[in-house]
Scaffold this motif. Structure first.
Motif, mmCIF file in Angstrom:
data_model
loop_
_atom_site.group_PDB
_atom_site.id
_atom_site.type_symbol
_atom_site.label_atom_id
_atom_site.label_comp_id
_atom_site.label_asym_id
_atom_site.label_seq_id
_atom_site.Cartn_x
_atom_site.Cartn_y
_atom_site.Cartn_z
ATOM 1 N N GLU A 10 0.764 -1.667 -0.224
ATOM 2 C CA GLU A 10 -0.011 0.178 0.034
ATOM 3 C C GLU A 10 0.672 1.028 0.066
ATOM 4 O OE1 GLU A 10 -4.418 -0.979 2.224
ATOM 5 O OE2 GLU A 10 -2.777 -1.227 3.333
ATOM 6 N N TYR A 11 1.910 1.001 0.614
ATOM 7 C CA TYR A 11 2.480 2.807 0.764
ATOM 8 C C TYR A 11 3.408 3.039 -0.312
ATOM 9 C CZ TYR A 11 6.696 4.967 2.290
ATOM 10 O OH TYR A 11 7.988 6.551 2.071
ATOM 11 N N LEU A 12 3.930 1.229 -1.413
ATOM 12 C CA LEU A 12 4.724 1.095 -2.662
ATOM 13 C C LEU A 12 3.794 2.353 -3.442
ATOM 14 C CD1 LEU A 12 7.846 1.068 -3.481
ATOM 15 C CD2 LEU A 12 6.421 -1.481 -3.831
ATOM 16 N N VAL A 13 2.908 1.646 -3.264
ATOM 17 C CA VAL A 13 1.625 2.122 -4.442
ATOM 18 C C VAL A 13 1.754 3.935 -4.373
ATOM 19 C CG1 VAL A 13 -0.342 2.359 -5.563
ATOM 20 C CG2 VAL A 13 0.949 0.150 -4.744
ATOM 21 N N VAL A 14 1.704 4.576 -3.254
ATOM 22 C CA VAL A 14 1.150 5.541 -3.520
ATOM 23 C C VAL A 14 2.902 6.077 -3.679
ATOM 24 C CG1 VAL A 14 1.242 7.143 -1.366
ATOM 25 C CG2 VAL A 14 0.010 5.344 -1.528
ATOM 26 N N MET A 15 3.824 5.973 -2.580
ATOM 27 C CA MET A 15 5.175 6.409 -3.535
ATOM 28 C C MET A 15 4.728 6.689 -5.343
ATOM 29 S SD MET A 15 6.003 7.364 -0.520
ATOM 30 C CE MET A 15 4.936 7.714 -0.208
ATOM 31 N N SER A 16 4.689 5.270 -5.217
ATOM 32 C CA SER A 16 4.476 5.099 -7.174
ATOM 33 C C SER A 16 4.265 6.111 -7.831
ATOM 34 C CB SER A 16 4.611 3.842 -7.418
ATOM 35 O OG SER A 16 4.365 3.730 -8.528
ATOM 36 N N MET A 17 2.616 6.497 -6.572
ATOM 37 C CA MET A 17 1.679 7.107 -7.723
ATOM 38 C C MET A 17 2.235 8.596 -7.299
ATOM 39 S SD MET A 17 -0.373 9.422 -7.098
ATOM 40 C CE MET A 17 -1.056 9.109 -5.265
ATOM 41 N N LEU A 18 3.216 9.189 -6.317
ATOM 42 C CA LEU A 18 3.263 10.239 -5.778
ATOM 43 C C LEU A 18 4.513 11.058 -6.483
ATOM 44 C CD1 LEU A 18 2.456 10.989 -2.775
ATOM 45 C CD2 LEU A 18 1.000 12.151 -3.657
ATOM 46 N N SER A 19 5.339 10.184 -6.934
ATOM 47 C CA SER A 19 6.273 10.220 -7.629
ATOM 48 C C SER A 19 6.487 10.845 -9.179
ATOM 49 C CB SER A 19 7.929 9.510 -6.826
ATOM 50 O OG SER A 19 8.010 8.054 -7.530
ATOM 51 N N ARG A 20 5.861 9.544 -9.501
ATOM 52 C CA ARG A 20 6.111 9.090 -10.574
ATOM 53 C C ARG A 20 4.515 9.049 -11.572
ATOM 54 N NH1 ARG A 20 10.892 4.710 -11.101
ATOM 55 N NH2 ARG A 20 12.534 6.227 -10.767
ATOM 56 N N GLY A 21 3.314 9.573 -11.237
ATOM 57 C CA GLY A 21 1.927 9.679 -11.366
ATOM 58 C C GLY A 21 1.839 10.254 -12.742
ATOM 59 N N SER A 22 0.900 10.474 -13.441
ATOM 60 C CA SER A 22 0.281 11.261 -14.165
ATOM 61 C C SER A 22 -0.219 12.528 -13.605
ATOM 62 C CB SER A 22 -0.636 10.809 -15.053
ATOM 63 O OG SER A 22 -1.910 10.162 -14.377
ATOM 64 N N LEU A 23 -0.054 13.194 -13.820
ATOM 65 C CA LEU A 23 -1.208 14.933 -13.113
ATOM 66 C C LEU A 23 -2.296 14.653 -12.566
ATOM 67 C CD1 LEU A 23 -0.684 17.383 -12.515
ATOM 68 C CD2 LEU A 23 -1.099 18.205 -14.401
ATOM 69 N N ASP A 24 -2.790 13.614 -13.793
ATOM 70 C CA ASP A 24 -4.354 13.456 -13.335
ATOM 71 C C ASP A 24 -4.582 12.582 -11.700
ATOM 72 O OD1 ASP A 24 -5.761 15.279 -14.632
ATOM 73 O OD2 ASP A 24 -5.751 13.430 -16.281
ATOM 74 N N GLU A 25 -3.742 11.851 -11.837
ATOM 75 C CA GLU A 25 -3.309 11.499 -10.854
ATOM 76 C C GLU A 25 -3.156 11.805 -8.880
ATOM 77 O OE1 GLU A 25 -2.046 6.386 -12.126
ATOM 78 O OE2 GLU A 25 0.169 7.822 -12.462
ATOM 79 N N LYS A 26 -2.297 12.226 -9.592
ATOM 80 C CA LYS A 26 -1.748 13.422 -8.368
ATOM 81 C C LYS A 26 -2.630 14.386 -7.533
ATOM 82 C CE LYS A 26 3.305 13.342 -9.386
ATOM 83 N NZ LYS A 26 4.029 14.094 -10.059
ATOM 84 N N VAL A 27 -3.296 14.806 -9.013
ATOM 85 C CA VAL A 27 -4.463 15.845 -8.729
ATOM 86 C C VAL A 27 -6.200 14.867 -7.813
ATOM 87 C CG1 VAL A 27 -6.109 17.120 -9.264
ATOM 88 C CG2 VAL A 27 -3.900 17.458 -10.177
ATOM 89 N N GLN A 28 -6.535 14.298 -8.196
ATOM 90 C CA GLN A 28 -7.039 13.187 -7.532
ATOM 91 C C GLN A 28 -6.503 12.807 -6.356
ATOM 92 O OE1 GLN A 28 -10.023 11.706 -9.413
ATOM 93 N NE2 GLN A 28 -10.367 11.934 -7.316
ATOM 94 N N TRP A 29 -5.726 12.415 -6.266
ATOM 95 C CA TRP A 29 -4.867 12.174 -4.387
ATOM 96 C C TRP A 29 -4.886 13.072 -4.043
ATOM 97 C CZ3 TRP A 29 -1.532 12.457 -0.592
ATOM 98 C CH2 TRP A 29 -0.727 11.270 0.280
#
Length: 228
Positions: A121-140
């Motif tokens: 769970e931690y790794l998925v969030v870190m992956s998104m925050l570091s390398r996710g798309s703009l949409d993913e970061k905004v949604q989070w």
């Protein structure tokens, strides 16, 4: 408000991602047995295999091994409880009260809502925050403010998070002390900019548009260095 929230999340996430910056450039062909740990049986919580983790995140096998080593140093059992997460967050903000803000972040990471955050769970969030798309970061971030999952934001929701951020920063705030009335006034101004149709609620579309067009907020969506 948004810049402060992003900066605090970045400080915590980069703490456990830091080994990637310092170790990866020196990696050669040698094999360190400790880096193979994810493929071995462990007496406590055992994360998913490296093959699965590389498919569900944007990290390589070696990067995941290094992140796991750092994660294990902080959380030897392989999982993080809400209380442990609060303690870890408080280490970064010792002059304030990180309880509420840490709880909000923890709830977002605890996808199965079992009261603990696993390495996956931690790794998925870190992956998104570091390398996710703009949409993913905004949604989070939208979900961070939308604490009850209604799919819309109110001025009250934004105020709750803003107050928690200032409580967490404590003496680090500039100015060093801000009362709740000042925070509410600031939130009201920001909320008015977001609420383009002035109906008293901010949808994800309105929130995203604000994040993209506001220079300060947009800049903070890039603070998670995608290159590591």
């Amino acid at each position: 408000m948004f810049s402060v929230a992003f900066s605090s999340i970045r400080r915590y996430s980069q703490h456990l991602l830091r080994p990637l910056r310092t170790v990866i450039p020196r990696i050669s062909a040698f094999r360190d047995p400790d880096l193979d740990e994810l493929d071995l049986q462990a007496p406590r919580y055992v994360p998913a295999s490296l093959d699965i983790l590389t498919k569900t995140t944007r990290f390589s096998r070696r990067e995941i091994q290094l992140i796991y080593r750092s994660f294990k140093q902080e959380c030897p059992t392989g999982i993080v409880t809400a209380e442990k997460f609060r303690e870890l967050y408080s280490q970064f903000f010792p002059l304030g009260d990180a309880s509420y803000f840490a709880r909000q972040i923890f709830q977002l990471m605890d996808q199965d809502m079992d009261g603990s955050v696993t390495f996956e769970e931690y790794l998925v969030v870190m992956s998104m925050l570091s390398r996710g798309s703009l949409d993913e970061k905004v949604q989070w971030v939208f979900n961070l403010y939308d604490s009850n999952g209604e799919g819309q934001l109110t001025a009250e929701k934004l105020t709750d998070v803003a107050v928690s951020v200032y409580e967490m920063l404590g003496s680090y705030t500039d100015p060093p002390w801000i009362n709740e009335t000042t925070i509410k006034d600031h939130v009201a101004r920001v909320f008015s900019k977001m609420d383009t149709n002035q109906d008293g609620i901010v949808t994800f579309t309105e929130f995203k548009e604000f994040c993209i067009t506001d220079e300060g907020v947009r800049r903070n969506f890039g603070v998670f260095d995608s290159s590591l």
